[in-house]
Motif scaffolding. Structure first.
Motif, mmCIF file in Angstrom:
data_model
loop_
_atom_site.group_PDB
_atom_site.id
_atom_site.type_symbol
_atom_site.label_atom_id
_atom_site.label_comp_id
_atom_site.label_asym_id
_atom_site.label_seq_id
_atom_site.Cartn_x
_atom_site.Cartn_y
_atom_site.Cartn_z
ATOM 1 N N ALA A 4 0.815 -1.208 0.000
ATOM 2 C CA ALA A 4 0.000 0.000 0.000
ATOM 3 C C ALA A 4 0.853 1.265 0.000
ATOM 4 O O ALA A 4 0.381 2.337 -0.340
ATOM 5 C CB ALA A 4 -0.926 0.002 1.210
ATOM 6 N N PRO A 8 3.045 0.727 -7.130
ATOM 7 C CA PRO A 8 2.621 -0.607 -7.534
ATOM 8 C C PRO A 8 3.115 -0.977 -8.919
ATOM 9 O O PRO A 8 3.380 -0.107 -9.751
ATOM 10 C CB PRO A 8 1.090 -0.477 -7.534
ATOM 11 N N GLY A 205 -6.458 -1.300 -7.198
ATOM 12 C CA GLY A 205 -5.167 -0.640 -7.107
ATOM 13 C C GLY A 205 -4.006 -1.585 -6.975
ATOM 14 O O GLY A 205 -2.846 -1.157 -6.981
ATOM 15 N N ASP A 206 -4.251 -2.869 -6.861
ATOM 16 C CA ASP A 206 -3.203 -3.874 -6.721
ATOM 17 C C ASP A 206 -2.880 -4.415 -8.108
ATOM 18 O O ASP A 206 -3.433 -5.407 -8.555
ATOM 19 C CB ASP A 206 -3.684 -4.996 -5.794
ATOM 20 N N PRO A 219 -8.368 3.656 -8.607
ATOM 21 C CA PRO A 219 -7.821 2.310 -8.390
ATOM 22 C C PRO A 219 -8.488 1.259 -9.273
ATOM 23 O O PRO A 219 -7.876 0.268 -9.643
ATOM 24 C CB PRO A 219 -8.100 2.044 -6.911
ATOM 25 N N ARG A 246 -0.886 6.692 -2.702
ATOM 26 C CA ARG A 246 -0.437 5.929 -1.532
ATOM 27 C C ARG A 246 -1.491 5.948 -0.438
ATOM 28 O O ARG A 246 -1.736 4.931 0.220
ATOM 29 C CB ARG A 246 0.900 6.477 -1.022
ATOM 30 N N ARG A 249 -4.333 3.566 -1.463
ATOM 31 C CA ARG A 249 -3.928 2.164 -1.325
ATOM 32 C C ARG A 249 -3.854 1.767 0.148
ATOM 33 O O ARG A 249 -4.216 0.648 0.519
ATOM 34 C CB ARG A 249 -2.595 1.920 -2.032
#
Length: 306
Positions: A4, A8, A205-206, A219, A246, A249
């Motif tokens: 997070a 990424p 967002g990952d 995201p 940031r 996340r």
């Protein structure tokens, strides 16, 4: 460092090229309609975003809307993405596909995704806002006939919806990849609660990001109330590495920290086996031989997996 807090690795990008759509689906998370616009992003802006995405390591883009086939430069953007070595998916309602786009969709590296609601034309029309069952069904059949990879998602809106019949019809049409998704209460899908992180899958967002017709970056396409920047004012890399990104996340990670999110496994999208996902969600699992993982590349089929 926790994911997070760091920049990424983004491998999948939604490009929401327009807010215009022929339909007014009762659950549309984007609230698209015939009165929607193409936003502030120009063709040159989208080309620049694709170039930046490729430099960042993005391997797949999904052109979505609204209805992306209503965006005049769509073919140009698909060509640019392919030239950059990206895999392309076009998420369309398939109500109308111009002949020129059929040619583009038939190119290697391009696939289609769509939503489907019922095998009853009247019920289907009640959900989409116009008679759409016949043309969508016909264009799914045309995609299959042309050998274009296509996947479809049945979205469960509850009530007397004939979702099982919709899936059976898709199977009869030869669609190999069929997913399910629950109603997500965002946009016009809001029923008894406001949009919030509870409506998300937990992996927003990952490895993924979405760009709107006005350049806003989210995201994912469902998390529209969580903008992290704008590509009209900063490069995509700077937006994804920004303090706002940031913070978002971190917020998502903290919310889902106590919730067990399953990895990419067979039947992950089966409503009886765990959290659902649909074509508009991140394609975290892929039918055999498709997607960025390719055969034996670490992914397993889930859409349509029995």
């Amino acid at each position: 460092m926790p994911y997070a807090l760091r920049m990424p690795d983004v491998s999948f990008l939604w490009c929401e090229v327009t807010g215009r759509c022929q339909l007014t689906c009762v659950h549309c998370y984007a609230e698209s309609s015939p009165s929607g616009t193409h936003g502030a992003m120009t063709e040159a802006d989208w080309v620049r975003v694709l170039d930046q995405a490729s430099d960042l390591g993005v391997r797949m883009v999904q052109f979505i809307g609204g209805e992306p086939t209503l965006y005049p430069p769509l073919g140009v953007l698909v060509d640019r993405a392919l030239a950059l070595g990206l895999t392309v998916e076009v998420f369309s309602n398939l109500v109308h596909v111009p002949d020129a786009l059929w040619e583009i969709f038939s190119r290697p590296g391009v696939s289609l995704a769509t939503s489907y609601y019922s095998d009853d034309p009247t019920q289907h029309a009640a959900i989409t806002g116009r008679p759409s069952h016949r043309p969508t069904k016909a264009n799914i059949a045309e995609a299959v006939r042309r050998g274009i990879p296509v996947r479809a998602g049945v979205i469960d809106l509850g009530g007397e919806q004939r979702g099982t019949g919709a899936r059976a019809e898709l199977v009869d049409l030869g669609v190999p990849a069929i997913g399910f998704d629950r109603l997500r209460q965002v946009g016009r899908g809001i029923r008894d609660r406001q949009a919030g992180v509870e409506q998300l899958c937990g992996r927003c967002g990952d490895g993924v990001a979405a760009v709107s017709p006005d350049g806003a970056v989210w995201p994912c396409v469902f998390s529209r109330w969580l903008p992290i920047g704008n590509v009209l004012t900063a490069p995509l890399a700077d937006v994804l590495a920004s303090e706002a990104a940031r913070d978002v996340r971190r917020q998502l990670a903290e919310h889902f920290a106590s919730r067990q999110i399953p990895p990419c496994v067979p039947k992950m999208c089966d409503p009886q086996c765990g959290p659902s996902c649909g074509p508009a969600c991140r394609p975290s699992c892929w039918p055999t031989g498709t997607g960025p993982c390719r055969p034996k590349g670490g992914c397993v089929p889930n859409y349509g997996k029995k």
